[in-house]
Enzyme design. Sequence first.
Site, short mmCIF file in Angstrom:
data_model
loop_
_atom_site.label_atom_id
_atom_site.label_comp_id
_atom_site.label_asym_id
_atom_site.label_seq_id
_atom_site.Cartn_x
_atom_site.Cartn_y
_atom_site.Cartn_z
N TRP A 187 50.37 38.09 47.89
CA TRP A 187 49.73 38.37 49.18
C TRP A 187 50.48 37.75 50.34
CZ3 TRP A 187 46.94 42.38 49.72
CH2 TRP A 187 46.18 42.86 48.64
N ASP A 221 45.46 32.71 55.11
CA ASP A 221 44.74 33.83 54.50
C ASP A 221 43.82 33.27 53.42
OD1 ASP A 221 43.78 35.98 53.09
OD2 ASP A 221 45.74 36.86 52.65
N LYS A 271 35.84 39.47 48.61
CA LYS A 271 35.98 38.60 47.44
C LYS A 271 34.88 37.52 47.42
CE LYS A 271 40.91 39.52 47.39
NZ LYS A 271 41.00 40.34 46.18
#
Lengths: 354, 354
Positions: B100, B166, B190
């Site tokens: 990511w 993040d 999530k």
Amino acid sequence: MTVYNFCAGPAMLPADVMRSAQQEFLNYQQLGVSVMEISHRSAEYMAVAEEAEQNLRDLMVIPDEYAVLFMHGGARGQFSAIPLNLLGQGEALYLLNGQWSVAAANEADKFGAVVRRDLRTEQGPLDLSLIGDTAGFSYVHYCPNETVDGVAMHDIPQVDSPLVADMSSCILGRELDVSKFALIYAGAQKNVGPAGLAIVIVRKDLLGQADPKTPAILDYALAQKTDSMYNTPPTFAWYLSGEVFKWIKQQGGVAAMQQRNRTKADALYQFIDASDFYRNEIAADFRSEMNVTFQLHDDELNKRFVREAEAAGLKALEGHRMVGGMRASIYNAMPLEGIHALIDFMERFEKAHR
Amino acid sequence: MTVYNFCAGPAMLPADVMRSAQQEFLNYQQLGVSVMEISHRSAEYMAVAEEAEQNLRDLMVIPDEYAVLFMHGGARGQFSAIPLNLLGQGEALYLLNGQWSVAAANEADKFGAVVRRDLRTEQGPLDLSLIGDTAGFSYVHYCPNETVDGVAMHDIPQVDSPLVADMSSCILGRELDVSKFALIYAGAQKNVGPAGLAIVIVRKDLLGQADPKTPAILDYALAQKTDSMYNTPPTFAWYLSGEVFKWIKQQGGVAAMQQRNRTKADALYQFIDASDFYRNEIAADFRSEMNVTFQLHDDELNKRFVREAEAAGLKALEGHRMVGGMRASIYNAMPLEGIHALIDFMERFEKAHR
């Protein structure tokens, strides 16, 4: 008390769809989990996504040379995405007929050259002769149904450049020849599903020319290549929109919606026109079937109408803050009974307050 | 059969929250309509939005000099929004420790100058000395929990430029000193709520310097000025995230989540480490508490494990397609019973197949 919800958006969804979504909210297709708790890449969710697209294609008779994209961000996101993807080095023409077309043009200014033509006249109706010469533009943008103002352009304008339409408040409301358009887009939260999703129907040959600075989530070619799953899509909104598409099919498709919408709007406008208590001054040819605006003779009475209607179970009839008065948003999901209940209330209110 | 859902995202939500959302799905606070069918500008919805923000501020102890934004589009949208809003004419430093953070840097390339430093080593653990000199950057970006790889950086890196994180897969999972960060962001799907929403916590003095070509839906200053309602927000996702915040408060706040998450992850890693059948080769200091990856000695057996676990009600244990093997995503909503059920299954599977 039966409640009818006239909110312009987020708007009511079909009662049958909401009941069935509630039933399977915790246990989607016997998986033991919610549809919003499964991977967008699971077989079960891919089936949801594909079925939604296919049903939308069937309902709107979308030709194969068009991509159907399910994107984040509502119509405002598309106000940026359209120039980023389609403007290139050329100029875009924006036809102005209300608040939303003006807002779309203002956002497009950021990304390149925008020409505006305002179709609104002092006298009220739109003057379509003001569209003028439309050749040589990267695209021509218009908004066939202006939610705030209750003004619609029912006929598709004849233009000589790719035609782009913001159908946020009228998609699936009446039959349409998709092949007349380069791109059709709609924020979901009026006539399709929950807020947070935009539907984009775009001719594939227009893709792949995006500005290199286009954010990935607004890039049409990337969305097409990845079946709108470059990133995690708003899965619950997509699912529920798909349930609405199924419902429209069950009702008889867009033709049946169109007939019902016509009946609903006609009943309301006829009642308003027959009254000297309520008024709507939009020329008949340009009246929206989706957002019926009306006013009383003074603003205090407007406020009272909204308040008493609310108490009677007729929700969210206050007009947009830029316009005032009342607005009844009567998208596909609003049953005819809701219109009758509104007219009954309007009659009672007139007797009490005229 | 009790089902436990280990999906990495969209992930399971707290069972109590889902049950209560189902109960009020058709009739929010006796309004007679769903929370997703009311205007985002209605008093009722404004209360939902404000309460969600306040509860998040309470849970994370967010100082007043930070704005809390609820935006469209998930973390991928923020991959673009961060450079558009914060990069200016300078350079951004991206620390790479998994899929990511690499993806975030690749998107940032579109918008300006990006410097990358890869912290991954041949030997497995991250080498934090590779962070190097961090002065003079517009910002330093990192991803404290890499969902795909199951790798975490538990300590906040000491840097000399504004730090951007993040936290899509770890926000609200453990206590955090927000004041160490310039910006924290998270896709909701999530550890917070349904897909289609991103949460951004940003120091207000960093706002107002956005690239003039920033799409409106990605503009932080505009979102702040309009209380995240410049356009219709994803109202249902925001509402449900707010319900999750309330639930975390009821559970004892982030401290209680942290303790429970530690217990859950420890149990699983201890079982894996005690076994010579299952393996996880990530150095102990860099193991994720949220996404526990493990492998068997051959890939056919991995597939069989996933298939049999699924049949036993342990859902979505397949590792990310880039990594293979298994991954148990055990965010806040996963109860300890789910971990015990997984370990029981792993024991049975080992006995049958070793």
